[in-house]
Design a protein around this motif. Structure first.
Motif, PDB file in Angstrom:
ATOM      1  N   ARG A  51     -17.219  22.505  23.713  1.00 24.64           N
ATOM      2  CA  ARG A  51     -17.104  21.174  23.115  1.00 24.64           C
ATOM      3  C   ARG A  51     -17.927  21.067  21.838  1.00 24.64           C
ATOM      4  O   ARG A  51     -17.518  20.415  20.865  1.00 24.64           O
ATOM      5  N   LEU A  52     -19.084  21.723  21.815  1.00 23.53           N
ATOM      6  CA  LEU A  52     -19.911  21.728  20.611  1.00 23.53           C
ATOM      7  C   LEU A  52     -19.212  22.415  19.442  1.00 23.53           C
ATOM      8  O   LEU A  52     -19.511  22.144  18.270  1.00 23.53           O
ATOM      9  N   LEU A  53     -18.279  23.304  19.749  1.00 19.67           N
ATOM     10  CA  LEU A  53     -17.511  23.999  18.712  1.00 19.67           C
ATOM     11  C   LEU A  53     -16.208  23.285  18.386  1.00 19.67           C
ATOM     12  O   LEU A  53     -15.432  23.758  17.553  1.00 19.67           O
ATOM     13  N   GLY A  54     -15.978  22.156  19.039  1.00 18.58           N
ATOM     14  CA  GLY A  54     -14.729  21.439  18.827  1.00 18.58           C
ATOM     15  C   GLY A  54     -13.560  22.116  19.513  1.00 18.58           C
ATOM     16  O   GLY A  54     -12.403  21.944  19.094  1.00 18.58           O
ATOM     17  N   LEU A  55     -13.832  22.881  20.567  1.00 18.22           N
ATOM     18  CA  LEU A  55     -12.793  23.627  21.277  1.00 18.22           C
ATOM     19  C   LEU A  55     -12.784  23.242  22.747  1.00 18.22           C
ATOM     20  O   LEU A  55     -13.694  22.583  23.237  1.00 18.22           O
ATOM     21  N   LEU A  67     -19.340  33.762  21.658  1.00 19.90           N
ATOM     22  CA  LEU A  67     -18.835  33.214  22.901  1.00 19.90           C
ATOM     23  C   LEU A  67     -17.319  33.163  22.880  1.00 19.90           C
ATOM     24  O   LEU A  67     -16.661  33.554  23.850  1.00 19.90           O
ATOM     25  N   VAL A  68     -16.733  32.694  21.791  1.00 19.25           N
ATOM     26  CA  VAL A  68     -15.276  32.606  21.685  1.00 19.25           C
ATOM     27  C   VAL A  68     -14.654  33.994  21.785  1.00 19.25           C
ATOM     28  O   VAL A  68     -13.648  34.199  22.471  1.00 19.25           O
ATOM     29  N   ASP A  78     -31.785  20.460  21.373  1.00 20.79           N
ATOM     30  CA  ASP A  78     -31.069  20.274  20.098  1.00 20.79           C
ATOM     31  C   ASP A  78     -31.325  21.453  19.160  1.00 20.79           C
ATOM     32  O   ASP A  78     -30.419  21.945  18.492  1.00 20.79           O
ATOM     33  N   GLN A  79     -32.565  21.901  19.129  1.00 24.10           N
ATOM     34  CA  GLN A  79     -32.900  23.042  18.274  1.00 24.10           C
ATOM     35  C   GLN A  79     -32.254  24.334  18.780  1.00 24.10           C
ATOM     36  O   GLN A  79     -31.861  25.195  17.978  1.00 24.10           O
ATOM     37  N   PHE A  80     -32.120  24.454  20.085  1.00 22.38           N
ATOM     38  CA  PHE A  80     -31.470  25.646  20.642  1.00 22.38           C
ATOM     39  C   PHE A  80     -30.022  25.743  20.166  1.00 22.38           C
ATOM     40  O   PHE A  80     -29.552  26.820  19.804  1.00 22.38           O
ATOM     41  N   GLU A  81     -29.314  24.619  20.193  1.00 24.97           N
ATOM     42  CA  GLU A  81     -27.915  24.650  19.770  1.00 24.97           C
ATOM     43  C   GLU A  81     -27.802  24.966  18.284  1.00 24.97           C
ATOM     44  O   GLU A  81     -26.901  25.691  17.863  1.00 24.97           O
ATOM     45  N   ASP A  82     -28.733  24.439  17.487  1.00 25.91           N
ATOM     46  CA  ASP A  82     -28.736  24.763  16.053  1.00 25.91           C
ATOM     47  C   ASP A  82     -28.980  26.263  15.850  1.00 25.91           C
ATOM     48  O   ASP A  82     -28.343  26.903  15.011  1.00 25.91           O
ATOM     49  N   GLU A  83     -29.928  26.794  16.630  1.00 28.13           N
ATOM     50  CA  GLU A  83     -30.237  28.221  16.509  1.00 28.13           C
ATOM     51  C   GLU A  83     -29.060  29.080  16.946  1.00 28.13           C
ATOM     52  O   GLU A  83     -28.754  30.098  16.324  1.00 28.13           O
ATOM     53  N   ARG A  84     -28.382  28.647  17.977  1.00 28.67           N
ATOM     54  CA  ARG A  84     -27.242  29.412  18.471  1.00 28.67           C
ATOM     55  C   ARG A  84     -26.141  29.496  17.409  1.00 28.67           C
ATOM     56  O   ARG A  84     -25.531  30.535  17.195  1.00 28.67           O
TER      57      ARG A  84
END
Length: 345
Positions: A271-275, A234-235, A219-225
């Motif tokens: 998916r985490l970006l809503g894409l 990435l996009v 969870d912290q990794f995704e927040d940091e990213r």
């Protein structure tokens, strides 16, 4: 060149290098000279740019007289050097799970390289790709990362893993001889850069496994990213792969392979970006089709074929959905659009 000035390498690796130099009585002031690295940057656990990391490595080689600094750092590395990622690796259930995590979140430690994993003939291969191959001191930075990766198995399991191998695509450097007996089996001039080991190693259990701690770390990794802007990156990287030179569009498997990750990982990150991947392809196709329609030298049938539509009617339906007009109507208004500045001449 500008990419060399982005935040790339965790300062904790630089701190490890500073400790190694200190034990050899090399003053920190000399090591940091002309690097642009401040003490607060090292102590605060911040990131160095590719250029700063290269400058520090160059100083270290010059001051120590040791061209094998990359190997030296990899061999001296500890799990704690990897910060929260090191803790997460220890929390995995098996070595295979830990190496999958290392592959997925390596960009949080260094954004200049990426890893992809492949299984062939009973072997796991972790392929390394250099995303800044023209930057200075890349061979040294690559030797550091490859050696760190090769050492992870023994560090995590507490066992010697004698069948781990390192492959480099280029010729053997002179400084390798001083490290040959301390490194895993190493091959040169292979045409590829990877760490290789038998698949049976992946089932080795980790005594420090902790499912709750691992979940919290992810969870912290995704927040940091998100905080580092890696998701936006990435996009951009995906869009840079669309379309291909022949006008067609690669599938998710092809794109994920180019980005050094599995299609499942790519799907989750989007998916985490809503894409989703289809959405990005559609956006890229829309942009290219609009550009093609404004090229009066192409017929609508030619554009449809070039952009992967079964016929002109399907392209026209998509075009109406985007613009409210048919391609012919849109093209007919070209002089007016130029005059209004809606498009560039």
């Amino acid at each position: 060149m500008n990419d060399w000035y982005r935040a790339d390498v965790s300062a904790e690796y630089a701190a490890g290098l500073m400790q190694w130099l200190e034990r050899r009585h090399i003053p920190a002031e000399q090591a940091l000279a002309d690097t642009g690295i401040g003490t607060a940057q090292l102590e605060g656990g911040l990131r160095l740019t590719t250029q700063q990391d290269a400058a520090l490595l160059a100083n270290a080689v010059r001051l120590s007289g040791n061209a094998g600094i990359g190997f030296e750092l990899g061999l001296h590395s500890r799990l704690t050097w990897h910060g929260l990622l090191g803790f997460a690796l220890m929390s995995c259930r098996t070595l295979g799970e830990a190496l999958e995590l290392w592959t997925e979140y390596l960009d949080l430690r260094t954004a200049g390289f990426c890893l992809s994993s492949h299984r062939r003939n009973g072997q796991l291969e972790l392929h390394l790709q250099d995303l800044s191959p023209g930057a200075p001191m890349r061979a040294c930075a690559l030797e550091r990362l490859v050696t760190m990766t090769a050492c992870l198995g023994a560090q995590l399991t507490g066992e010697a893993l004698p069948e781990v191998e390192i492959w480099f695509k280029d010729e053997q450097p002179a400084h390798f001889a001083a490290y040959a007996e301390r490194l895993p089996r190493t091959r040169y001039s292979t045409g590829m850069c990877l760490v290789r080991m038998p698949e049976r190693y992946l089932e080795l259990p980790l005594a420090t496994a902790n499912a709750v701690a691992l979940r919290q770390a992810k969870d912290q990794f995704e927040d940091e990213r998100l905080r580092l802007g890696q998701s936006d990156c990435l996009v951009v990287r995906i869009k840079n792969l669309l379309p291909l030179d022949n006008g067609s569009y690669p599938g998710m498997e092809e794109v994920s392979q180019a980005l050094c990750m599995s299609s499942r990982t790519l799907k989750r990150k989007l998916r985490l970006l809503g894409l989703n991947f289809r959405q990005l392809v559609d956006e890229a196709r829309k942009s290219e089709v609009l550009r093609d329609v404004l090229n009066t030298g192409m017929t609508i049938d030619e554009i449809a074929e070039r952009r992967g539509y079964s016929d002109a009617a399907n392209l026209t339906r998509a075009f109406r959905r985007w613009t409210g007009e048919s391609p012919s109507q849109y093209r007919a208004k070209l002089p007016y659009r130029l005059q209004r500045g809606e498009i560039a001449a």
